[in-house]
Write a protein that holds these residues in place. Structure first.
Motif, PDB file in Angstrom:
ATOM      1  N   GLY A 116      -1.893   1.009  58.089  1.00 48.68           N
ATOM      2  CA  GLY A 116      -1.268   0.525  56.665  1.00 48.68           C
ATOM      3  C   GLY A 116      -0.569  -0.608  56.542  1.00 48.68           C
ATOM      4  O   GLY A 116      -0.084  -1.119  55.498  1.00 48.68           O
ATOM      5  N   THR A 117      -0.833  -1.623  57.556  1.00 49.86           N
ATOM      6  CA  THR A 117      -0.078  -2.783  57.397  1.00 49.86           C
ATOM      7  C   THR A 117      -1.105  -4.013  57.176  1.00 49.86           C
ATOM      8  O   THR A 117      -0.636  -5.015  56.597  1.00 49.86           O
ATOM      9  CB  THR A 117       0.650  -3.221  58.825  1.00 49.86           C
ATOM     10  OG1 THR A 117      -0.092  -3.415  59.865  1.00 49.86           O
ATOM     11  CG2 THR A 117       1.604  -2.326  58.939  1.00 49.86           C
ATOM     12  N   CYS A 118      -2.483  -3.992  57.647  1.00 53.43           N
ATOM     13  CA  CYS A 118      -3.252  -4.915  57.240  1.00 53.43           C
ATOM     14  C   CYS A 118      -4.110  -5.026  55.899  1.00 53.43           C
ATOM     15  O   CYS A 118      -4.486  -5.862  55.410  1.00 53.43           O
ATOM     16  CB  CYS A 118      -4.277  -5.151  58.488  1.00 53.43           C
ATOM     17  SG  CYS A 118      -5.704  -3.958  58.541  1.00 53.43           S
ATOM     18  N   ALA A 119      -4.222  -3.730  55.455  1.00 54.23           N
ATOM     19  CA  ALA A 119      -4.768  -3.453  54.231  1.00 54.23           C
ATOM     20  C   ALA A 119      -6.721  -3.722  54.313  1.00 54.23           C
ATOM     21  O   ALA A 119      -7.197  -3.564  53.232  1.00 54.23           O
ATOM     22  CB  ALA A 119      -4.517  -4.174  52.964  1.00 54.23           C
ATOM     23  N   ARG A 120      -6.980  -3.908  55.358  1.00 56.10           N
ATOM     24  CA  ARG A 120      -8.611  -4.406  55.509  1.00 56.10           C
ATOM     25  C   ARG A 120      -9.267  -3.096  55.170  1.00 56.10           C
ATOM     26  O   ARG A 120     -10.613  -3.294  55.092  1.00 56.10           O
ATOM     27  CB  ARG A 120      -8.677  -4.875  57.117  1.00 56.10           C
ATOM     28  CG  ARG A 120      -9.971  -5.316  57.129  1.00 56.10           C
ATOM     29  CD  ARG A 120     -10.225  -6.090  58.400  1.00 56.10           C
ATOM     30  NE  ARG A 120     -11.707  -6.390  58.698  1.00 56.10           N
ATOM     31  CZ  ARG A 120     -12.188  -7.581  58.317  1.00 56.10           C
ATOM     32  NH1 ARG A 120     -11.519  -8.477  57.904  1.00 56.10           N
ATOM     33  NH2 ARG A 120     -13.488  -7.735  58.608  1.00 56.10           N
ATOM     34  N   CYS A 121      -8.724  -1.894  55.414  1.00 55.22           N
ATOM     35  CA  CYS A 121      -9.566  -0.760  55.174  1.00 55.22           C
ATOM     36  C   CYS A 121      -9.386  -0.149  53.699  1.00 55.22           C
ATOM     37  O   CYS A 121     -10.087   0.800  53.409  1.00 55.22           O
ATOM     38  CB  CYS A 121      -8.952   0.384  56.037  1.00 55.22           C
ATOM     39  SG  CYS A 121      -7.377   0.997  55.778  1.00 55.22           S
ATOM     40  N   ARG A 122      -8.964  -1.147  52.963  1.00 52.00           N
ATOM     41  CA  ARG A 122      -8.712  -0.920  51.407  1.00 52.00           C
ATOM     42  C   ARG A 122     -10.277  -0.302  51.140  1.00 52.00           C
ATOM     43  O   ARG A 122     -11.228  -0.767  51.265  1.00 52.00           O
ATOM     44  CB  ARG A 122      -8.667  -2.103  50.453  1.00 52.00           C
ATOM     45  CG  ARG A 122      -8.185  -1.794  49.036  1.00 52.00           C
ATOM     46  CD  ARG A 122      -8.080  -3.155  48.541  1.00 52.00           C
ATOM     47  NE  ARG A 122      -9.331  -3.680  48.128  1.00 52.00           N
ATOM     48  CZ  ARG A 122      -9.438  -4.575  46.982  1.00 52.00           C
ATOM     49  NH1 ARG A 122      -8.698  -4.613  46.149  1.00 52.00           N
ATOM     50  NH2 ARG A 122     -10.633  -5.012  46.620  1.00 52.00           N
ATOM     51  N   CYS A 123     -10.223   0.820  50.028  1.00 53.23           N
ATOM     52  CA  CYS A 123     -11.465   1.437  49.566  1.00 53.23           C
ATOM     53  C   CYS A 123     -11.058   1.894  48.286  1.00 53.23           C
ATOM     54  O   CYS A 123      -9.873   1.941  47.531  1.00 53.23           O
ATOM     55  CB  CYS A 123     -11.748   2.232  50.408  1.00 53.23           C
ATOM     56  SG  CYS A 123     -10.495   3.658  50.635  1.00 53.23           S
ATOM     57  N   LEU A 124     -12.239   2.047  47.273  1.00 47.27           N
ATOM     58  CA  LEU A 124     -12.124   2.449  45.923  1.00 47.27           C
ATOM     59  C   LEU A 124     -12.456   3.787  46.008  1.00 47.27           C
ATOM     60  O   LEU A 124     -13.483   4.182  46.434  1.00 47.27           O
ATOM     61  CB  LEU A 124     -13.052   1.571  44.980  1.00 47.27           C
ATOM     62  CG  LEU A 124     -13.218   2.103  43.671  1.00 47.27           C
ATOM     63  CD1 LEU A 124     -11.865   1.961  43.030  1.00 47.27           C
ATOM     64  CD2 LEU A 124     -14.042   1.164  42.913  1.00 47.27           C
ATOM     65  N   ILE A 125     -11.752   4.833  45.665  1.00 40.81           N
ATOM     66  CA  ILE A 125     -12.143   6.264  45.302  1.00 40.81           C
ATOM     67  C   ILE A 125     -12.635   6.188  43.979  1.00 40.81           C
ATOM     68  O   ILE A 125     -12.098   6.467  42.872  1.00 40.81           O
ATOM     69  CB  ILE A 125     -10.793   7.206  45.435  1.00 40.81           C
ATOM     70  CG1 ILE A 125     -10.002   6.746  46.835  1.00 40.81           C
ATOM     71  CG2 ILE A 125     -11.128   8.570  45.521  1.00 40.81           C
ATOM     72  CD1 ILE A 125     -10.743   6.770  48.037  1.00 40.81           C
ATOM     73  N   GLU A 126     -13.997   6.605  44.084  1.00 40.27           N
ATOM     74  CA  GLU A 126     -14.726   6.538  42.699  1.00 40.27           C
ATOM     75  C   GLU A 126     -14.639   7.716  42.221  1.00 40.27           C
ATOM     76  O   GLU A 126     -14.890   8.094  41.041  1.00 40.27           O
ATOM     77  CB  GLU A 126     -16.272   6.097  43.081  1.00 40.27           C
ATOM     78  CG  GLU A 126     -16.269   4.768  43.328  1.00 40.27           C
ATOM     79  CD  GLU A 126     -17.746   4.330  43.615  1.00 40.27           C
ATOM     80  OE1 GLU A 126     -18.671   5.237  43.788  1.00 40.27           O
ATOM     81  OE2 GLU A 126     -18.125   3.062  43.438  1.00 40.27           O
ATOM     82  N   ASP A 127     -14.164   9.014  42.984  1.00 40.89           N
ATOM     83  CA  ASP A 127     -14.263  10.303  42.642  1.00 40.89           C
ATOM     84  C   ASP A 127     -13.764  11.141  43.589  1.00 40.89           C
ATOM     85  O   ASP A 127     -13.761  10.952  44.765  1.00 40.89           O
ATOM     86  CB  ASP A 127     -15.761  11.006  42.361  1.00 40.89           C
ATOM     87  CG  ASP A 127     -15.734  12.374  41.654  1.00 40.89           C
ATOM     88  OD1 ASP A 127     -15.067  12.468  40.951  1.00 40.89           O
ATOM     89  OD2 ASP A 127     -16.811  13.061  42.187  1.00 40.89           O
ATOM     90  N   GLY A 128     -12.866  12.026  43.236  1.00 44.19           N
ATOM     91  CA  GLY A 128     -12.179  13.295  43.853  1.00 44.19           C
ATOM     92  C   GLY A 128     -10.715  12.720  44.447  1.00 44.19           C
ATOM     93  O   GLY A 128     -10.404  13.340  45.488  1.00 44.19           O
ATOM     94  N   ALA A 129     -10.046  11.730  43.868  1.00 42.22           N
ATOM     95  CA  ALA A 129      -8.675  11.259  43.936  1.00 42.22           C
ATOM     96  C   ALA A 129      -7.956  12.504  44.326  1.00 42.22           C
ATOM     97  O   ALA A 129      -6.982  12.400  44.957  1.00 42.22           O
ATOM     98  CB  ALA A 129      -8.286  10.175  43.006  1.00 42.22           C
ATOM     99  N   GLU A 130      -8.020  13.387  43.352  1.00 42.76           N
ATOM    100  CA  GLU A 130      -7.340  14.576  43.493  1.00 42.76           C
ATOM    101  C   GLU A 130      -7.206  15.433  44.713  1.00 42.76           C
ATOM    102  O   GLU A 130      -6.309  16.254  44.889  1.00 42.76           O
ATOM    103  CB  GLU A 130      -7.362  15.613  42.300  1.00 42.76           C
ATOM    104  CG  GLU A 130      -8.638  16.283  42.320  1.00 42.76           C
ATOM    105  CD  GLU A 130      -9.921  15.481  41.563  1.00 42.76           C
ATOM    106  OE1 GLU A 130     -11.197  15.874  41.567  1.00 42.76           O
ATOM    107  OE2 GLU A 130      -9.924  14.383  41.478  1.00 42.76           O
TER     108      GLU A 130
END
Length: 98
Positions: free
Chosen positions: A39-53
Motif C-alpha cells: 500500500g505504499t506505491c499505489a501502482r495497483c490502484r483499481c476502480l471498483i465498478e461494482d461490488g464495493a460492499e
C-alpha cells in the motif's frame, strides 16, 4: 465471483474471502500492475465498478495514498482491498497512475 480487468487480460474468477484483489489477480495470472504489495506505491490502484460492499473497509494505507475524491469515485488499492466472506459479484479494473 470477481471480474478482473488487467492491462491486457481479463478473467472471471471465484472470490476468495480473506484475499485481496491483487492476490486473486496474481493467482489468476492477470497482468495487474503492482510493485510493493504493502500500500505504499499505489501502482495497483483499481476502480471498483461494482461490488464495493463486498470488500473490507478502506485501510489507513489507502487513506494515505489515495485522494478523497478517488475514494469517493470507487478507487481502491488492490493490495489492500480485502474480500469479505460470502462476497457477491465484484468488478475491478486496474487503473494505475502510470
Amino acid at each position: 465471483m470477481i471480474e478482473l480487468k488487467g492491462r491486457t487480460k481479463s478473467a472471471d474468477v471465484e472470490a476468495e474471502s480473506g484475499l485481496t484483489i491483487l492476490d486473486v489477480a496474481l493467482k489468476a495470472d492477470i497482468d495487474w500492475g503492482f510493485s510493493c504489495t504493502r500500500g505504499t506505491c499505489a501502482r495497483c490502484r483499481c476502480l471498483i465498478e461494482d461490488g464495493a460492499e463486498f470488500l473490507e473497509p478502506v485501510t489507513d494505507a489507502e487513506w494515505d495514498r489515495l485522494e478523497p475524491e478517488e475514494l469517493d469515485e470507487g478507487y481502491r488499492l488492490a493490495c489492500q482491498a480485502m474480500i469479505k466472506d460470502n462476497a457477491g459479484t465484484i468488478r475491478a479494473v486496474n487503473k494505475p497512475y502510470f
